[in-house]
Design an enzyme around this catalytic site. Structure first.
Site, PDB file in Angstrom:
ATOM      1  N   HIS A   3       0.866  -1.279  -0.071  1.00 41.10           N
ATOM      2  CA  HIS A   3       0.084   0.048   0.000  1.00 41.10           C
ATOM      3  C   HIS A   3       0.865   1.183   0.052  1.00 41.10           C
ATOM      4  O   HIS A   3       1.887   1.208   0.659  1.00 41.10           O
ATOM      5  CB  HIS A   3      -0.703   0.001   1.182  1.00 41.10           C
ATOM      6  CG  HIS A   3      -2.043   1.073   0.993  1.00 41.10           C
ATOM      7  ND1 HIS A   3      -1.904   2.361   1.284  1.00 41.10           N
ATOM      8  CD2 HIS A   3      -3.228   0.949   0.767  1.00 41.10           C
ATOM      9  CE1 HIS A   3      -2.957   2.967   1.061  1.00 41.10           C
ATOM     10  NE2 HIS A   3      -3.819   2.254   1.033  1.00 41.10           N
TER      11      HIS A   3
ATOM     12  N   GLU B  33      -3.906   2.387  -7.673  1.00 38.20           N
ATOM     13  CA  GLU B  33      -4.342   3.763  -6.460  1.00 38.20           C
ATOM     14  C   GLU B  33      -3.542   4.832  -6.740  1.00 38.20           C
ATOM     15  O   GLU B  33      -2.193   4.837  -6.174  1.00 38.20           O
ATOM     16  CB  GLU B  33      -4.204   2.983  -4.862  1.00 38.20           C
ATOM     17  CG  GLU B  33      -5.103   1.934  -4.622  1.00 38.20           C
ATOM     18  CD  GLU B  33      -5.424   1.978  -3.267  1.00 38.20           C
ATOM     19  OE1 GLU B  33      -6.588   2.073  -2.838  1.00 38.20           O
ATOM     20  OE2 GLU B  33      -4.563   1.813  -2.313  1.00 38.20           O
TER      21      GLU B  33
HETATM   22  P1  PGA Z   1      -9.566   6.353   0.333  1.00 33.93           P
HETATM   23  O1  PGA Z   1      -8.186   5.200   0.283  1.00 33.93           O
HETATM   24  O2  PGA Z   1     -10.651   5.659  -0.244  1.00 33.93           O
HETATM   25  O3  PGA Z   1      -9.877   6.655   1.870  1.00 33.93           O
HETATM   26  O4  PGA Z   1      -9.139   7.203  -0.503  1.00 33.93           O
HETATM   27  C1  PGA Z   1      -8.061   4.271  -0.345  1.00 33.93           C
HETATM   28  C2  PGA Z   1      -6.961   3.324  -0.069  1.00 33.93           C
HETATM   29  O5  PGA Z   1      -5.934   4.084   0.822  1.00 33.93           O
HETATM   30  O6  PGA Z   1      -6.814   2.190  -0.291  1.00 33.93           O
END
Ligand code: PGA
Length: 261
Positions: free
Chosen positions: A95, A172
């Site tokens: 992540h 992401e």
């Molecule tokens: P968020 O986080 O939906 O709060 O933007 C997503 C993530 O960090 O996996």
């Protein structure tokens, strides 16, 4: 194949918050067919939550938010894939918050992916660029693309092709996480296509379709369906909104209605 919706609770809920949240999810999601739901509580509450889902439907799964690659040993404070293997079927790996705050490198993340695969845990590997730089041809430009491509290819390094389908990539964009500034579905599709191309160029045409790509970054009730409608996007990784049971359940309901064929 069903859409997959991952709830990343991060380091937010206390034990009692987690128990209440999990119970609200369960009530609504147990009977919701046509979607795969993955819940990633803080590791310390994982056994309690898993236990509370003793009689759960097959479409609900659990994930670790992180794992350590060695199986056992003197690694104070860490929890290995081996130690969580009986509690989870997925693990979030790499992540951006771990890359940033725990200085995780592509090499370490690669080792974590191998540890997951060794113990039949499906890794959800997070990758993302720091700035939105899509050009008019819908291509991410350098140096953002170079770094993203490296993160992607490192995740598959040394993995046998027949195991590619066990790896899920969560795209992401870092600029979109927790920002109220999500990437559009169009932007996301364009980047995922570019990522699939890179995978095919490296590992052959048959490799890329095997891999599921999720989108994550400021997903909420109002934008979830725009991603879920796309055949390129296999599902969503939801952070802050997953702490709001009603909204998360609504996203899962949308996913079940827009199930992938
Ligand atoms: P968020 O986080 O939906 O709060 O933007 C997503 C993530 O960090 O996996």
């Amino acid at each position: 194949m069903f859409k997959i919706v991952v709830a990343n609770w991060k380091m937010y809920p206390t034990l009692s918050d987690s128990v209440v949240l999990a119970a609200s999810y369960k009530k609504a999601l147990d009977s919701l067919a046509g979607v795969e739901v993955v819940i990633a509580p803080p590791i310390i509450w994982l056994p309690t939550i898993v236990e509370s889902y003793h009689h759960r439907s097959h479409h609900i799964h659990f994930a670790a938010q992180n794992v350590w690659p060695e199986d056992q040993g003197a690694y104070t404070g860490e929890v290995s894939a081996y130690l969580v293997k009986d509690l989870v079927s997925y693990a979030i790996v790499g992540h951006s918050e771990r890359r940033q705050y725990a200085a995780e490198t592509n090499d370490l993340i690669g080792e974590k992916i191998h540890a997951c695969l060794r113990w039949q845990i499906k890794p959800i590997v997070c990758i993302g660029e720091t700035e939105p730089v899509l050009d008019k041809n819908d291509h991410l430009t350098e140096p953002q693309w170079g770094k993203l491509r490296t993160q992607l290819l490192a995740a598959f390094e040394g993995v046998a092709k027949e195991r590619f389908s066990r790896i899920t990539v969560a795209y992401e964009p870092i600029w979109a996480i927790g920002s109220q500034n999500p990437a559009t579905a169009h932007y996301t599709e364009a980047v995922i296509k570019q990522l699939r191309r890179a995978l095919a160029d490296k590992h052959g045409e048959s490799a890329a379709p095997e891999v599921r790509f999720l989108y994550g970054g400021s997903v909420g009730v109002s934008n979830a369906s725009s991603y879920l409608r796309s055949p390129e996007i296999a599902g969503l990784l939801v952070g802050s909104v997953s702490l709001k049971a009603k909204e998360f359940i609504e996203i899962c309901e949308q996913a079940s209605q827009l199930r992938a064929t």
